[in-house]
Design an enzyme around this catalytic site. Structure first.
Site, PDB file in Angstrom:
ATOM      1  CB  CYS A   1      27.598 -12.041  14.584  1.00 51.36           C
ATOM      2  SG  CYS A   1      27.494 -10.290  14.981  1.00 51.36           S
TER       3      CYS A   1
ATOM      4  CB  CYS B   1      31.175 -11.294  15.085  1.00 48.41           C
ATOM      5  SG  CYS B   1      31.094 -10.096  13.750  1.00 48.41           S
TER       6      CYS B   1
ATOM      7  CG  HIS C   1      19.232  -3.256  13.821  1.00 46.93           C
ATOM      8  ND1 HIS C   1      20.097  -3.500  12.770  1.00 46.93           N
ATOM      9  CD2 HIS C   1      18.417  -4.346  13.876  1.00 46.93           C
ATOM     10  CE1 HIS C   1      19.815  -4.677  12.237  1.00 46.93           C
ATOM     11  NE2 HIS C   1      18.810  -5.221  12.893  1.00 46.93           N
TER      12      HIS C   1
ATOM     13  CG  HIS D   1      19.378  -8.387  16.238  1.00 48.25           C
ATOM     14  ND1 HIS D   1      20.206  -9.081  15.376  1.00 48.25           N
ATOM     15  CD2 HIS D   1      18.487  -7.745  15.458  1.00 48.25           C
ATOM     16  CE1 HIS D   1      19.811  -8.847  14.128  1.00 48.25           C
ATOM     17  NE2 HIS D   1      18.768  -8.057  14.152  1.00 48.25           N
ATOM     18  CD  GLU D   2      15.423  -5.478  16.607  1.00 53.93           C
ATOM     19  OE1 GLU D   2      15.656  -4.445  15.944  1.00 53.93           O
ATOM     20  OE2 GLU D   2      15.149  -6.574  16.064  1.00 53.93           O
TER      21      GLU D   2
ATOM     22  CB  CYS E   1      29.464  -6.491  14.756  1.00 51.05           C
ATOM     23  SG  CYS E   1      28.716  -7.157  13.255  1.00 51.05           S
TER      24      CYS E   1
HETATM   25 ZN   LIG Z   1      17.888  -7.037  12.612  1.00 51.86          ZN
HETATM   26 ZN   LIG Z   2      28.881  -9.497  13.323  1.00 49.42          ZN
END
Ligand SMILES: [Zn+2]
Ligand SMILES: [Zn+2]
Length: 149
Positions: A121, A140, A109, A105-106, A143
């Protein structure tokens, strides 16, 4: 991780100076301060610091992690990903799964992705650990094409 991003991943041991990020009133560590201490070595595209302490940013009780898109660096806290934190029996597989999701996740980003409305996602915002457990460790279909051609 390399399998998700299709790139080589190098794991380095190292410690940043945690002391200066510590807030004695909150008994937590200021995540932005740790983020600012992360230094990239030559050849590193992105860097994620893994911290085994509880992280916060002002106005939030805690954060699972924080990323800086400009510098391409991020920090992730392992603290609240363990069952033991909640007084439950240790579950190493679940812990690793949660850590992978938060790190992906990070990293997402740092590659410029924002939060995704799709709750499965990996870029979905985790308000709580339940959100983390609900989502997958993968991007997903909306993304993924934005970062992996
Ligand atoms: Zn975040
Ligand atoms: Zn996504």
């Amino acid at each position: 991780m390399g399998g998700i991003f299709h790139c080589p991943v190098e794991i380095k041991a190292g410690s940043s100076n945690l002391a200066q990020a510590y807030n004695p009133e909150r008994k937590q560590y200021f995540s932005s301060e740790l983020l600012a201490c992360l230094k990239k070595s030559e050849g590193d595209e992105k860097v994620v610091g893994i911290a085994d302490v509880d992280l916060y940013v002002p106005r939030l009780n805690f954060v699972f992690g924080e990323a800086d898109i400009v510098s391409g660096t991020a920090v992730v806290s392992l603290c609240r990903l363990r069952q033991e934190y909640y007084g439950l029996t240790s579950d190493e597989a679940l812990f690793l799964e949660r850590a992978t999701k938060e790190i992906v996740h990070e990293l997402g980003h740092t590659f410029g992705l924002g939060h995704c409305p799709n709750s499965k996602c990996v870029m979905h915002f985790s308000n709580s650990l339940a959100d983390t457990d609900l989502k997958d460790m993968y991007f997903c279909n909306k993304c993924r094409p934005k970062i992996i051609p």
